[in-house]
Enzyme design. Structure first.
Site, mmCIF file in Angstrom:
data_model
loop_
_atom_site.group_PDB
_atom_site.id
_atom_site.type_symbol
_atom_site.label_atom_id
_atom_site.label_comp_id
_atom_site.label_asym_id
_atom_site.label_seq_id
_atom_site.Cartn_x
_atom_site.Cartn_y
_atom_site.Cartn_z
ATOM 1 N N ASN A 23 0.808 -1.215 0.000
ATOM 2 C CA ASN A 23 0.000 0.000 0.000
ATOM 3 C C ASN A 23 0.843 1.267 0.000
ATOM 4 O O ASN A 23 0.309 2.369 -0.098
ATOM 5 C CB ASN A 23 -0.960 0.004 1.196
ATOM 6 C CG ASN A 23 -2.075 -1.007 1.024
ATOM 7 O OD1 ASN A 23 -2.362 -1.449 -0.091
ATOM 8 N ND2 ASN A 23 -2.701 -1.389 2.122
ATOM 9 N N CYS A 117 -10.470 -5.482 -4.587
ATOM 10 C CA CYS A 117 -11.298 -6.224 -3.633
ATOM 11 C C CYS A 117 -12.722 -5.692 -3.612
ATOM 12 O O CYS A 117 -12.948 -4.486 -3.693
ATOM 13 C CB CYS A 117 -10.718 -6.107 -2.221
ATOM 14 S SG CYS A 117 -9.242 -7.089 -1.953
ATOM 15 N N PRO A 123 -16.069 4.646 -3.220
ATOM 16 C CA PRO A 123 -16.245 5.520 -4.380
ATOM 17 C C PRO A 123 -14.976 6.289 -4.734
ATOM 18 O O PRO A 123 -14.117 6.510 -3.893
ATOM 19 C CB PRO A 123 -17.347 6.481 -3.923
ATOM 20 C CG PRO A 123 -17.226 6.514 -2.433
ATOM 21 C CD PRO A 123 -16.783 5.136 -2.028
ATOM 22 N N VAL A 124 -14.890 6.682 -6.021
ATOM 23 C CA VAL A 124 -13.740 7.472 -6.476
ATOM 24 C C VAL A 124 -14.106 8.950 -6.603
ATOM 25 O O VAL A 124 -13.323 9.725 -7.134
ATOM 26 C CB VAL A 124 -13.211 6.949 -7.834
ATOM 27 C CG1 VAL A 124 -12.706 5.526 -7.703
ATOM 28 C CG2 VAL A 124 -14.284 7.038 -8.912
ATOM 29 N N ASP A 125 -15.275 9.329 -6.073
ATOM 30 C CA ASP A 125 -15.721 10.710 -6.261
ATOM 31 C C ASP A 125 -14.778 11.716 -5.607
ATOM 32 O O ASP A 125 -14.626 12.842 -6.101
ATOM 33 C CB ASP A 125 -17.150 10.901 -5.733
ATOM 34 C CG ASP A 125 -17.261 10.645 -4.240
ATOM 35 O OD1 ASP A 125 -16.692 9.644 -3.774
ATOM 36 O OD2 ASP A 125 -17.914 11.441 -3.545
ATOM 37 N N LEU A 126 -14.108 11.348 -4.507
ATOM 38 C CA LEU A 126 -13.192 12.287 -3.859
ATOM 39 C C LEU A 126 -11.993 12.585 -4.753
ATOM 40 O O LEU A 126 -11.499 13.720 -4.778
ATOM 41 C CB LEU A 126 -12.722 11.732 -2.512
ATOM 42 C CG LEU A 126 -13.790 11.679 -1.410
ATOM 43 C CD1 LEU A 126 -13.274 10.900 -0.212
ATOM 44 C CD2 LEU A 126 -14.204 13.090 -0.996
ATOM 45 N N VAL A 330 -14.998 1.169 9.127
ATOM 46 C CA VAL A 330 -14.385 1.768 7.934
ATOM 47 C C VAL A 330 -15.092 1.334 6.655
ATOM 48 O O VAL A 330 -15.455 2.160 5.817
ATOM 49 C CB VAL A 330 -12.880 1.426 7.876
ATOM 50 C CG1 VAL A 330 -12.244 2.011 6.614
ATOM 51 C CG2 VAL A 330 -12.169 1.935 9.121
#
Length: 421
Positions: A23, A117, A123-126, A330
């Site tokens: 990561n 995963c 989401p990828v909106d940020l 989370v």
């Protein structure tokens, strides 16, 4: 499809080396696209996701040079296409991390919506809103994010993350490194991997401060240059082997790691009855043959207990003395491993975002199926403590996050082998 077969009931005992952090390695590899001269990244783990990222670079015209010690040299000056295609991106969520660097350095990018995963919505909106705040024009169509920087390049921005996002923080931080002016990221992720990325950017000439706090300040520079950088140790791999040793009542010494990266995990292991000693680059755990005690865990963003260690502690609690609760705050839908463990004789009840685990004297080996990366690790731990043989299917999930897991466990005395599919 490969499978793992584990014959349980053996106490782990021995010493192994911890790999570089996946990561951390993935965003650092993405950040090499920001440099206009070659960059060498060392201590990369030998994992499927790393291979996929390097293959993605190859598709884009960048030809990384890899040596036998898993260091890679990237020269992004040879890039030929700014498209990250679906057939690669679909297998790895971290591929979204090339979006910010490509828009910042080359003015445009086209990145397929990512896979990885299947944990909740993620989401990828940020990522999109952060780049839009810096002046980028973004369209999402046909399963692709198409981004274009304004004339003159991205502009520094003040951006507040509605929810803490590690990859969101990393993507916007990378883009801001080459933007015009100052960017301030509030409610930023504080994870050590974010700090490692910031250190790498600064090693290339960026001006990033505040990483490790919830406010990161980036003063954009005109260019970033090459250099050499070593990826931090993997705190989740470290924690996984510590839990495996604790569950089996064993003793392990882990080298090339850092105890300061997982204090919340070490605290819970001590609570479970482990004796732990640490040095500057090693951790030793000894259960002295005793059965662990059940512990209560609540996941939250760093520096609290990591969500990526939740499944492993459910496995620990499954054979511990007493009852422990594990609360997941989370991600939603992150208890899929529970049903597989119950097939092995565990007593686990899921109520909403809480798993109530009543420890049993022993688990029994059974065929089980991995559903995601950390769930697979928990099933390996369950197999190590179970009576008889456990067969774990769909272990490609494990290969996404654990380097040579069967070889490392064999070094600790485990009876585990891979069966080719």
């Amino acid at each position: 499809m490969d499978k793992l077969i584990i014959t349980g009931g053996i106490r782990l005992d021995g010493e192994i080396r911890i790999s570089g952090a996946k990561n951390s390695a993935l965003p650092i590899l993405a950040a090499t696209l920001l440099a206009d001269t070659p960059v060498t990244v060392c201590n990369l783990p030998h994992l499927h996701d790393i291979t996929t990222m390097i293959e993605l670079f190859g598709r884009m015209g960048v030809q990384p040079i890899i040596d036998e010690k898993l260091s890679v040299e990237v020269d992004a000056s040879s890039i030929k296409t700014l498209v990250a295609p679906y057939e690669l991106v679909k297998t790895m969520r971290a591929s979204i991390l090339v979006l910010g660097p490509m828009v910042a350095r080359f003015g445009e990018a086209e990145v397929a919506l990512p896979g990885g995963c299947a944990i909740g919505s993620r989401p990828v909106d940020l990522h999109i809103r952060g780049l839009e705040a810096m002046g980028a024009k973004i369209d999402v169509e046909g399963g692709y994010i198409k981004a274009k920087a304004p004339a003159g390049g991205l502009r520094g921005a003040h951006f507040f993350f509605d929810t803490v996002s590690v990859t969101g923080t990393e993507n916007i931080m990378m883009a801001a490194a080459l933007a015009n002016g100052r960017s301030v990221l509030e409610n930023a992720a504080r994870e050590p991997e974010v700090v490692d990325l910031a250190n790498f950017l600064n090693a290339m000439g960026a001006k990033v401060s505040g990483a490790g706090t919830d406010t990161i300040v980036i003063d954009g520079v005109k260019r970033l240059g090459g250099g050499r950088y070593s990826v931090m140790p993997d705190r989740i791999e470290t924690g996984t082997y510590l839990v495996a040793a604790a569950a089996t009542g064993g003793r392990v010494r882990l080298k090339d790691t850092d105890a300061t990266l997982l204090e919340a995990v070490l605290h819970k292991l001590v609570e479970a009855g482990a004796h732990i000693d640490t040095g500057s680059d090693w951790i030793e755990l000894d259960m002295k043959g005793k059965r662990p005690k059940a512990v209560n865990v609540r996941t939250a963003p760093y520096p609290a207990f990591p969500t990526d260690m939740q499944a492993q502690f459910i496995a620990l609690n499954a054979i511990a003395e007493g009852t422990g609760t594990v609360i997941e705050t989370v991600f939603e839908n992150r208890f899929m491993h529970v049903y597989e463990m119950n097939r092995m004789g565990a007593q686990i009840l899921v109520e909403g975002n809480t798993a109530i685990v009543t420890g049993v004297d022993h688990l029994k080996g059974a065929p089980v199926m991995a559903t995601d990366l950390r769930a697979s690790a928990s099933l390996v731990i369950a197999g190590l403590v179970a009576e008889g043989d456990t067969l774990i299917d769909r272990i490609y999930h494990i290969d996404r996050g654990y380097e040579c897991i069967e070889e490392k466990l064999q070094l600790l005395g485990a009876k585990i082998r891979r069966v080719p599919g």
